[in-house]
Design a protein around this motif. Sequence first.
Motif, PDB file in Angstrom:
ATOM      1  N   UNK A  52     102.503 121.919  39.268  1.00  0.00           N
ATOM      2  CA  UNK A  52     103.488 122.999  39.232  1.00  0.00           C
ATOM      3  C   UNK A  52     103.215 124.026  40.322  1.00  0.00           C
ATOM      4  N   UNK A  53     101.946 124.379  40.491  1.00  0.00           N
ATOM      5  CA  UNK A  53     101.607 125.385  41.497  1.00  0.00           C
ATOM      6  C   UNK A  53     101.748 124.844  42.912  1.00  0.00           C
ATOM      7  N   UNK A  54     101.456 123.549  43.090  1.00  0.00           N
ATOM      8  CA  UNK A  54     101.466 122.978  44.434  1.00  0.00           C
ATOM      9  C   UNK A  54     102.824 122.419  44.843  1.00  0.00           C
ATOM     10  N   UNK A  55     103.767 122.314  43.935  1.00  0.00           N
ATOM     11  CA  UNK A  55     105.061 121.702  44.254  1.00  0.00           C
ATOM     12  C   UNK A  55     105.785 122.366  45.422  1.00  0.00           C
ATOM     13  N   UNK A  56     105.836 123.705  45.507  1.00  0.00           N
ATOM     14  CA  UNK A  56     106.511 124.290  46.681  1.00  0.00           C
ATOM     15  C   UNK A  56     105.898 123.857  48.005  1.00  0.00           C
ATOM     16  N   UNK A  57     104.583 123.794  48.042  1.00  0.00           N
ATOM     17  CA  UNK A  57     103.918 123.366  49.277  1.00  0.00           C
ATOM     18  C   UNK A  57     104.215 121.890  49.558  1.00  0.00           C
ATOM     19  N   UNK A 166      95.091 125.777  25.298  1.00  0.00           N
ATOM     20  CA  UNK A 166      95.973 124.963  26.137  1.00  0.00           C
ATOM     21  C   UNK A 166      96.458 125.715  27.378  1.00  0.00           C
ATOM     22  N   UNK A 167      96.463 127.046  27.332  1.00  0.00           N
ATOM     23  CA  UNK A 167      96.908 127.824  28.483  1.00  0.00           C
ATOM     24  C   UNK A 167      95.793 128.105  29.486  1.00  0.00           C
ATOM     25  N   UNK A 168      94.551 127.934  29.092  1.00  0.00           N
ATOM     26  CA  UNK A 168      93.424 128.252  29.972  1.00  0.00           C
ATOM     27  C   UNK A 168      93.436 127.488  31.303  1.00  0.00           C
ATOM     28  N   UNK A 169      93.853 126.218  31.355  1.00  0.00           N
ATOM     29  CA  UNK A 169      93.810 125.508  32.642  1.00  0.00           C
ATOM     30  C   UNK A 169      94.789 126.041  33.694  1.00  0.00           C
ATOM     31  N   UNK A 170      95.845 126.729  33.285  1.00  0.00           N
ATOM     32  CA  UNK A 170      96.871 127.118  34.258  1.00  0.00           C
ATOM     33  C   UNK A 170      96.379 128.148  35.276  1.00  0.00           C
ATOM     34  N   UNK A 171      95.645 129.191  34.883  1.00  0.00           N
ATOM     35  CA  UNK A 171      95.080 130.069  35.916  1.00  0.00           C
ATOM     36  C   UNK A 171      94.127 129.339  36.848  1.00  0.00           C
ATOM     37  N   UNK A 172      93.341 128.408  36.298  1.00  0.00           N
ATOM     38  CA  UNK A 172      92.429 127.631  37.130  1.00  0.00           C
ATOM     39  C   UNK A 172      93.202 126.779  38.130  1.00  0.00           C
ATOM     40  N   UNK A 173      94.328 126.227  37.685  1.00  0.00           N
ATOM     41  CA  UNK A 173      95.155 125.433  38.592  1.00  0.00           C
ATOM     42  C   UNK A 173      95.705 126.294  39.720  1.00  0.00           C
ATOM     43  N   UNK A 174      96.098 127.523  39.412  1.00  0.00           N
ATOM     44  CA  UNK A 174      96.570 128.420  40.458  1.00  0.00           C
ATOM     45  C   UNK A 174      95.487 128.764  41.460  1.00  0.00           C
ATOM     46  N   UNK A 175      94.277 128.980  40.978  1.00  0.00           N
ATOM     47  CA  UNK A 175      93.151 129.282  41.871  1.00  0.00           C
ATOM     48  C   UNK A 175      92.845 128.084  42.777  1.00  0.00           C
ATOM     49  N   UNK A 176      92.857 126.882  42.195  1.00  0.00           N
ATOM     50  CA  UNK A 176      92.609 125.681  42.987  1.00  0.00           C
ATOM     51  C   UNK A 176      93.655 125.511  44.081  1.00  0.00           C
ATOM     52  N   UNK A 179      93.009 128.002  46.922  1.00  0.00           N
ATOM     53  CA  UNK A 179      91.810 127.756  47.711  1.00  0.00           C
ATOM     54  C   UNK A 179      91.847 126.431  48.473  1.00  0.00           C
ATOM     55  N   UNK A 180      92.804 125.568  48.162  1.00  0.00           N
ATOM     56  CA  UNK A 180      92.854 124.242  48.778  1.00  0.00           C
ATOM     57  C   UNK A 180      93.801 124.234  49.978  1.00  0.00           C
ATOM     58  N   UNK A 181      93.361 123.750  51.122  1.00  0.00           N
ATOM     59  CA  UNK A 181      94.269 123.610  52.276  1.00  0.00           C
ATOM     60  C   UNK A 181      95.414 122.657  51.931  1.00  0.00           C
ATOM     61  N   UNK A 182      96.607 122.886  52.473  1.00  0.00           N
ATOM     62  CA  UNK A 182      97.759 122.022  52.136  1.00  0.00           C
ATOM     63  C   UNK A 182      97.502 120.542  52.370  1.00  0.00           C
ATOM     64  N   UNK A 186      96.693 116.669  48.063  1.00  0.00           N
ATOM     65  CA  UNK A 186      96.848 115.347  47.471  1.00  0.00           C
ATOM     66  C   UNK A 186      95.548 114.833  46.873  1.00  0.00           C
ATOM     67  N   UNK A 187      94.437 115.084  47.551  1.00  0.00           N
ATOM     68  CA  UNK A 187      93.137 114.624  47.046  1.00  0.00           C
ATOM     69  C   UNK A 187      92.738 115.388  45.773  1.00  0.00           C
ATOM     70  N   UNK A 188      93.004 116.688  45.759  1.00  0.00           N
ATOM     71  CA  UNK A 188      92.657 117.489  44.584  1.00  0.00           C
ATOM     72  C   UNK A 188      93.523 117.078  43.392  1.00  0.00           C
ATOM     73  N   UNK A 189      94.811 116.846  43.644  1.00  0.00           N
ATOM     74  CA  UNK A 189      95.703 116.415  42.561  1.00  0.00           C
ATOM     75  C   UNK A 189      95.270 115.055  42.031  1.00  0.00           C
ATOM     76  N   UNK A 190      94.860 114.153  42.928  1.00  0.00           N
ATOM     77  CA  UNK A 190      94.387 112.846  42.485  1.00  0.00           C
ATOM     78  C   UNK A 190      93.148 112.973  41.604  1.00  0.00           C
ATOM     79  N   UNK A 191      92.227 113.859  41.991  1.00  0.00           N
ATOM     80  CA  UNK A 191      91.017 114.060  41.191  1.00  0.00           C
ATOM     81  C   UNK A 191      91.361 114.616  39.812  1.00  0.00           C
ATOM     82  N   UNK A 192      92.267 115.596  39.764  1.00  0.00           N
ATOM     83  CA  UNK A 192      92.669 116.172  38.469  1.00  0.00           C
ATOM     84  C   UNK A 192      93.442 115.150  37.640  1.00  0.00           C
TER      85      UNK A 192
END
Length: 215
Positions: A52-57, A166-176, A179-182, A186-192
């Motif tokens: 959700x956070x990375x979709x615009x990019x 259940x809501x705790x992962x969403x702030x972490x996803x935003x931080x990731x 901090x992740x270069x565009x 893809x690699x970070x999403x694959x790992x998650x």
Amino acid sequence: RTPPSPVIPTRPSKRQPGTGLLTGWRTIRSLPALGWLVTGLTLSNLATGLLQAASPVIVVKHFGQTTTAVGLVWSAAAGATLLSVTICRFALDRLGMWPVGATCAALASLACLAAAQAPDYRSYLVLIAILMAAEGGMTVVLRTLRSRLIPPEKFGSTLSATVLILLLPFPLAGILTALTPPDALGHVITACAALQALGLFCAFARLRTDPALRT
């Protein structure tokens, strides 16, 4: 007019801050079926939140689409989720919770792994819709399980604790995402997504023989 009641209402007892959440946490721990399902969905929410956070990019920079296309992705996902929730409500009565939940978990894991490697915008849109539809089905399973297992006197506190977890992962996803270069998203999403698949597999493998989900 009615006469005044001779019974003096008792004052509600004062509760310390955090008592409700502590009670809810203890209730989740005392119900293995609920605890395993919440754990699996929490890991799943990390992958979903990252998408959700990375979709615009991804849509704008990787696929070369407009910001309107980003909204179209989540509009399609919302429609698929509504349809999935409706279907799963009827499927639960016929098939039981475990088959429905395990099927949705498998679809969510496969769709998330595939979305991380989607070759074009159209396939990405379809995969996100499948992912969110499967997430909606697992949410129906979770809500049904909560209503069956949680004692009425502890339902409010346990529901609050469940939602908070259940809501705790969403702030972490935003931080990731921040901090992740565009180019590395893809690699970070694959790992998650791999972590999501592992978490859901372990949860539903553990719950396969649990009477609560077999009913």
